[in-house]
Scaffold this motif. Structure first.
Motif, short mmCIF file in Angstrom:
data_model
loop_
_atom_site.label_atom_id
_atom_site.label_comp_id
_atom_site.label_asym_id
_atom_site.label_seq_id
_atom_site.Cartn_x
_atom_site.Cartn_y
_atom_site.Cartn_z
N ARG A 106 0.83 -1.22 0.00
CA ARG A 106 0.00 0.00 0.00
C ARG A 106 0.86 1.26 0.00
N ILE A 107 1.92 1.25 0.80
CA ILE A 107 2.78 2.43 0.88
C ILE A 107 3.52 2.65 -0.42
N LEU A 108 4.03 1.59 -1.02
CA LEU A 108 4.74 1.73 -2.29
C LEU A 108 3.82 2.26 -3.39
N ALA A 109 2.56 1.79 -3.41
CA ALA A 109 1.61 2.29 -4.40
C ALA A 109 1.32 3.77 -4.17
N ALA A 110 1.20 4.17 -2.90
CA ALA A 110 0.95 5.57 -2.59
C ALA A 110 2.16 6.43 -2.96
N LEU A 111 3.36 5.91 -2.74
CA LEU A 111 4.57 6.63 -3.14
C LEU A 111 4.63 6.78 -4.65
N ASP A 112 4.25 5.75 -5.38
CA ASP A 112 4.24 5.84 -6.85
C ASP A 112 3.30 6.94 -7.31
N ALA A 113 2.13 7.04 -6.67
CA ALA A 113 1.17 8.09 -7.04
C ALA A 113 1.72 9.47 -6.73
N THR A 114 2.39 9.60 -5.59
CA THR A 114 2.96 10.89 -5.21
C THR A 114 4.09 11.29 -6.15
N VAL A 142 0.58 9.65 2.14
CA VAL A 142 1.67 8.67 2.20
C VAL A 142 2.19 8.55 3.63
N PHE A 143 2.49 9.67 4.24
CA PHE A 143 3.08 9.61 5.58
C PHE A 143 2.06 9.18 6.62
N ALA A 144 0.78 9.42 6.37
CA ALA A 144 -0.26 8.90 7.27
C ALA A 144 -0.22 7.37 7.30
N ARG A 172 14.07 8.01 -3.46
CA ARG A 172 14.95 7.38 -2.47
C ARG A 172 14.13 6.76 -1.34
N LEU A 173 13.08 7.45 -0.91
CA LEU A 173 12.23 6.93 0.14
C LEU A 173 11.56 5.63 -0.32
N ARG A 174 11.13 5.60 -1.56
CA ARG A 174 10.49 4.39 -2.08
C ARG A 174 11.47 3.22 -2.11
N THR A 175 12.67 3.49 -2.61
CA THR A 175 13.68 2.43 -2.71
C THR A 175 14.03 1.88 -1.33
N ALA A 176 14.22 2.77 -0.37
CA ALA A 176 14.58 2.34 0.98
C ALA A 176 13.45 1.58 1.64
N THR A 177 12.21 2.03 1.43
CA THR A 177 11.06 1.34 2.02
C THR A 177 10.92 -0.06 1.44
N GLU A 178 11.09 -0.17 0.14
CA GLU A 178 10.97 -1.48 -0.52
C GLU A 178 12.05 -2.43 -0.01
N ALA A 179 13.24 -1.87 0.27
CA ALA A 179 14.36 -2.69 0.72
C ALA A 179 14.35 -2.95 2.23
N GLY A 180 13.44 -2.32 2.95
CA GLY A 180 13.41 -2.47 4.40
C GLY A 180 14.51 -1.71 5.10
#
Length: 216
Positions: free
Chosen positions: A113-121, A140-142, A188-196
Motif C-alpha cells: 500500500r505504501i509503495l503504491a501511494a509513493l508511486d502516485a505521489t 503517504v506519511f499517514a 529514495r524513500l520508495r527504494t529504501a522502504t521497498e528494501a526495508g
C-alpha cells in the motif's frame, strides 16, 4: 483506591462532532483560507449551541487550522510563503521518526500500500500537480504513521500534521521548494522502504522536508 471511570458526556461527543465537521470543511476547501467564522452562522449550519462550537474552534486553533484574536476575528488560517520551510521541517522531524519506526514493522500488505501511494505521489511530482502533491504526500506519511507502532507519536501526528500540512497549501509551492530534488528524495524513500532500509528511509524523509543531513 479504585480509579473511577466514566463514559464521554453528550457535551464532549457534540464538541468532537462539531470539530470534525469544521475540520473536514477546511480540509476539503468548503471553508476557504482567510474565511471568517461567525458564531451565529456556525450555529445555524451545525444546529448546536455556542459552547461546543467555541470549544471545537479552540481545538482547531491549537492544531493550526484556525486563527483567533479575541474580540477581533476567528478565521481559517491562510497559508503564507514565509512559513513553508518551517512547516516542512517540523513535519520532517515528526515523519523522520515515524518512518524509522514503521519500515521494519511493515508486513507485505502494508508495504504494498505504501509503495503504491509513493508511486502516485512521485507521479504527481513528475507532472507538477501541486494540488495533488499537497494531498497525496500527507496521505503517504499517514500510512507510515499507522504502521509505526508508537501510540504517543501517532497521537502527536494526529493532532498536528493537518495544521502543518495546511500551511503548505500554496498554489505556487513548486516555486518555493526544490521540486526536482524533492522528487528524487521521494524516489529514495520508495527504494529504501521497498528494501526495508529504515535508516535510508528516515534520511530520505528528512531530506524531503528540507532538514539538513548528509551532503550530496
Amino acid at each position: 483506591m479504585p480509579v473511577p471511570t466514566s463514559a464521554p458526556t453528550e457535551h464532549q461527543l457534540l464538541r468532537d462532532t462539531v470539530r470534525t465537521k469544521i475540520h473536514d470543511a477546511i480540509m476539503d476547501g468548503t471553508l476557504e483560507p482567510g474565511e471568517r467564522l461567525n458564531d451565529d452562522e456556525l450555529i445555524a449550519w451545525l444546529g448546536v449551541s455556542r459552547t461546543p462550537i467555541r470549544e471545537a474552534l479552540s481545538q482547531l486553533a491549537r492544531a493550526g487550522l484556525i486563527e483567533m484574536a479575541p474580540n477581533r476575528y476567528t478565521r481559517v488560517t491562510t497559508p503564507r510563503p514565509d512559513e513553508v520551510v518551517e512547516a516542512l521541517q517540523t513535519l520532517g522531524v515528526l515523519f523522520g521518526g515515524v518512518v524509522r519506526l514503521a519500515v521494519p514493522r511493515l508486513g507485505a500488505g502494508a508495504r504494498k500500500r505504501i509503495l503504491a501511494a509513493l508511486d502516485a505521489t512521485i507521479a504527481d511530482f513528475e507532472t507538477h500537480d501541486v494540488a495533488a502533491v499537497n494531498h497525496d504526500a500527507l496521505d503517504v506519511f499517514a500510512l507510515y504513521v499507522a504502521e509505526c507502532g508508537n501510540a504517543d507519536l501517532q497521537r502527536v501526528c494526529r493532532d498536528t500534521t493537518d495544521g502543518l500540512g495546511f500551511r503548505l497549501r500554496l498554489p505556487n509551492l513548486d516555486e518555493l521548494v526544490d521540486w526536482e530534488r524533492m522528487t528524487e528524495d521521494f524516489r529514495r524513500l520508495r527504494t529504501a522502504t521497498e528494501a526495508g532500509d529504515n535508516i535510508g528511509a528516515e534520511l530520505a524523509t528528512e531530506a524531503i522536508h528540507q532538514l539538513p543531513g548528509e551532503k550530496r
